[in-house]
Design a protein around this motif. Structure first.
Motif, short mmCIF file in Angstrom:
data_model
loop_
_atom_site.label_atom_id
_atom_site.label_comp_id
_atom_site.label_asym_id
_atom_site.label_seq_id
_atom_site.Cartn_x
_atom_site.Cartn_y
_atom_site.Cartn_z
N GLN A 24 -2.47 7.78 0.04
CA GLN A 24 -3.02 7.78 -1.32
C GLN A 24 -1.84 7.72 -2.28
OE1 GLN A 24 -6.38 7.65 -1.88
NE2 GLN A 24 -5.80 7.17 -3.98
N VAL A 25 -1.69 6.60 -2.97
CA VAL A 25 -0.52 6.39 -3.81
C VAL A 25 -0.61 7.24 -5.07
CG1 VAL A 25 0.89 4.70 -5.03
CG2 VAL A 25 -0.32 4.02 -2.94
N SER A 26 0.41 8.07 -5.26
CA SER A 26 0.48 8.88 -6.48
C SER A 26 1.54 8.36 -7.44
CB SER A 26 0.76 10.35 -6.13
OG SER A 26 1.96 10.46 -5.37
N ASP A 27 2.53 7.65 -6.91
CA ASP A 27 3.63 7.13 -7.72
C ASP A 27 3.85 5.65 -7.41
OD1 ASP A 27 4.50 9.71 -8.92
OD2 ASP A 27 4.98 10.19 -6.84
N TRP A 28 3.72 4.83 -8.45
CA TRP A 28 4.00 3.39 -8.34
C TRP A 28 5.33 3.12 -9.03
CZ3 TRP A 28 0.55 -0.20 -6.14
CH2 TRP A 28 -0.72 0.30 -5.81
N ARG A 29 6.26 2.47 -8.32
CA ARG A 29 7.56 2.16 -8.91
C ARG A 29 7.91 0.69 -8.63
NH1 ARG A 29 8.51 7.48 -6.68
NH2 ARG A 29 9.55 6.57 -4.87
N PRO A 30 7.35 -0.21 -9.41
CA PRO A 30 7.64 -1.63 -9.19
C PRO A 30 8.92 -2.07 -9.89
CG PRO A 30 6.00 -1.39 -10.90
CD PRO A 30 6.33 0.00 -10.42
N THR A 31 9.55 -3.08 -9.33
CA THR A 31 10.67 -3.76 -9.98
C THR A 31 10.40 -5.25 -9.96
OG1 THR A 31 12.31 -2.10 -9.31
CG2 THR A 31 13.15 -4.26 -9.92
N LEU A 32 10.35 -5.85 -11.15
CA LEU A 32 10.23 -7.30 -11.28
C LEU A 32 11.46 -7.76 -12.06
CD1 LEU A 32 6.46 -7.63 -12.19
CD2 LEU A 32 7.50 -7.85 -9.94
N GLU A 53 7.61 -0.05 -4.87
CA GLU A 53 7.71 1.20 -4.14
C GLU A 53 6.47 2.03 -4.45
OE1 GLU A 53 11.26 3.38 -5.03
OE2 GLU A 53 12.51 1.58 -4.98
N MET A 54 5.86 2.56 -3.41
CA MET A 54 4.67 3.41 -3.58
C MET A 54 4.88 4.69 -2.77
SD MET A 54 1.88 0.38 -2.97
CE MET A 54 2.86 -0.27 -1.61
N GLN A 55 4.64 5.81 -3.41
CA GLN A 55 4.83 7.09 -2.74
C GLN A 55 3.53 7.87 -2.79
OE1 GLN A 55 8.48 9.03 -3.79
NE2 GLN A 55 7.72 11.05 -3.23
N GLY A 56 3.26 8.63 -1.73
CA GLY A 56 2.05 9.44 -1.73
C GLY A 56 1.84 10.21 -0.45
N GLN A 57 0.73 10.92 -0.42
CA GLN A 57 0.35 11.75 0.71
C GLN A 57 -0.32 10.87 1.78
OE1 GLN A 57 1.19 14.92 0.36
NE2 GLN A 57 0.39 15.78 2.26
N VAL A 58 0.00 11.16 3.04
CA VAL A 58 -0.51 10.37 4.16
C VAL A 58 -1.48 11.20 4.98
CG1 VAL A 58 0.12 9.09 6.25
CG2 VAL A 58 1.64 9.06 4.26
N LYS A 59 -2.57 10.56 5.40
CA LYS A 59 -3.48 11.20 6.36
C LYS A 59 -3.71 10.24 7.52
CE LYS A 59 -7.96 9.65 4.56
NZ LYS A 59 -9.27 10.07 4.03
N GLN A 60 -4.09 10.79 8.65
CA GLN A 60 -4.35 9.98 9.84
C GLN A 60 -5.79 9.48 9.80
OE1 GLN A 60 -2.87 11.56 13.54
NE2 GLN A 60 -4.48 10.54 14.73
N ARG A 98 4.40 13.43 2.86
CA ARG A 98 4.58 12.41 1.84
C ARG A 98 5.47 11.32 2.41
NH1 ARG A 98 3.04 12.91 -3.24
NH2 ARG A 98 4.77 11.73 -4.13
N ALA A 99 5.15 10.08 2.07
CA ALA A 99 5.93 8.95 2.55
C ALA A 99 6.12 7.95 1.42
CB ALA A 99 5.24 8.30 3.74
N LEU A 100 6.94 6.98 1.69
CA LEU A 100 7.22 5.89 0.75
C LEU A 100 6.93 4.59 1.47
CD1 LEU A 100 8.69 4.98 -1.98
CD2 LEU A 100 10.74 4.79 -0.55
N ILE A 101 6.19 3.71 0.81
CA ILE A 101 5.97 2.36 1.33
C ILE A 101 6.55 1.37 0.34
CG2 ILE A 101 4.26 0.60 1.94
CD1 ILE A 101 2.37 2.82 2.79
N THR A 102 7.30 0.41 0.84
CA THR A 102 7.82 -0.64 -0.03
C THR A 102 7.24 -1.98 0.39
OG1 THR A 102 9.78 -1.11 1.34
CG2 THR A 102 10.00 0.58 -0.39
N ILE A 103 6.96 -2.80 -0.60
CA ILE A 103 6.53 -4.18 -0.40
C ILE A 103 7.61 -5.05 -1.03
CG2 ILE A 103 4.75 -5.92 -0.87
CD1 ILE A 103 3.69 -3.61 0.81
N THR A 104 8.19 -5.92 -0.24
CA THR A 104 9.25 -6.79 -0.75
C THR A 104 8.67 -8.16 -1.03
OG1 THR A 104 10.89 -5.58 0.53
CG2 THR A 104 11.54 -7.73 -0.30
N GLY A 105 8.73 -8.56 -2.30
CA GLY A 105 8.22 -9.85 -2.71
C GLY A 105 9.29 -10.92 -2.63
N PRO A 106 9.10 -12.02 -3.34
CA PRO A 106 10.08 -13.11 -3.31
C PRO A 106 11.39 -12.69 -3.96
CG PRO A 106 8.40 -13.54 -4.96
CD PRO A 106 7.96 -12.32 -4.21
N ASP A 107 12.46 -13.35 -3.55
CA ASP A 107 13.78 -13.07 -4.11
C ASP A 107 14.62 -14.34 -4.07
OD1 ASP A 107 15.96 -12.92 -1.74
OD2 ASP A 107 14.02 -12.21 -1.01
#
Length: 199
Positions: free
Chosen positions: A156-164, A100-107, A68-77
């Motif tokens: 495959q994203v299982s958890d979406w955690r956005p902050t606006l 923030e998106m968390q999920g299972q990773v495959k190659q 499992r990994a976490l990917i973050t996308i940083t938008g404008p600030d």
């Protein structure tokens, strides 16, 4: 993710548009020697699948598949000055957008990795004026050498955690002044997102 529920969204189309526009993220995972992060282009399929690639020599590469990994996308600030508030007896803050998106990773296999590379090239070359560069301009020897130096992944994203966090706690007049202040400082992306979200 910011703990205040006021700064969250369930607007999946908006989140996908941010991923599409930014196209670059940070991958986080915990390794035996501690947490690691790396930065990479990302491509979403619009259905919760995020593809990316890492150099084979990256510390994360041998550990990601099956984890499992976490990917973050940083938008404008942008910095928010109390000068734009009705009551200046307060402190500064920051407006920002992040996912923030968390999920299972495959190659990915080699064919899927090549598909990802071609898709990302076409996408971003299409955003530059003039005749686009094409992957076919790279010789087979160079392409294969570069391809052999990277590994493709899909999460495959299982958890979406956005902050606006867009000054939603302020009244309409204050938000208008804050957006104008962002514009004046060359921060139009966050000002436009603020107007879109809090209108």
């Amino acid at each position: 993710m910011h703990p205040n529920p006021l700064f969250r969204t369930n607007d999946h189309a908006l989140l996908e548009s941010m991923i599409d526009e930014i196209g670059f993220g940070t991958v986080f995972a915990s390794l035996p020697d501690g947490p690691h992060a790396t930065h990479t282009p990302v491509l979403s399929d619009g259905n919760g699948s995020i593809r990316f690639h890492l150099a084979n020599r990256n510390a994360l590469t041998p550990h990601l598949a099956g984890s499992r990994a976490l990917i973050t996308i940083t938008g404008p600030d942008a910095y928010v000055s109390p000068r734009w508030y009705d009551n200046r007896d307060t402190v500064p803050t920051w407006d920002y957008a992040a996912i923030e998106m968390q999920g299972q990773v495959k190659q990915l296999g080699e064919a899927d990795l090549e598909d990802f590379l071609h898709a990302i090239i076409v996408k971003f070359e299409g955003r530059i004026e003039g005749e686009p560069w094409q992957a076919s301009e790279t010789s087979e020897v160079v392409w294969k050498a570069l391809l052999n130096g990277i590994t493709g992944f899909e999460m495959q994203v299982s958890d979406w955690r956005p902050t606006l966090k867009l000054s939603q706690k302020k009244n309409a007049a204050e938000r208008a002044r804050i957006a104008a202040g962002h514009d004046a400082r060359g921060k139009s992306a966050i000002a436009n997102l603020m107007r879109e979200i809090t209108a």
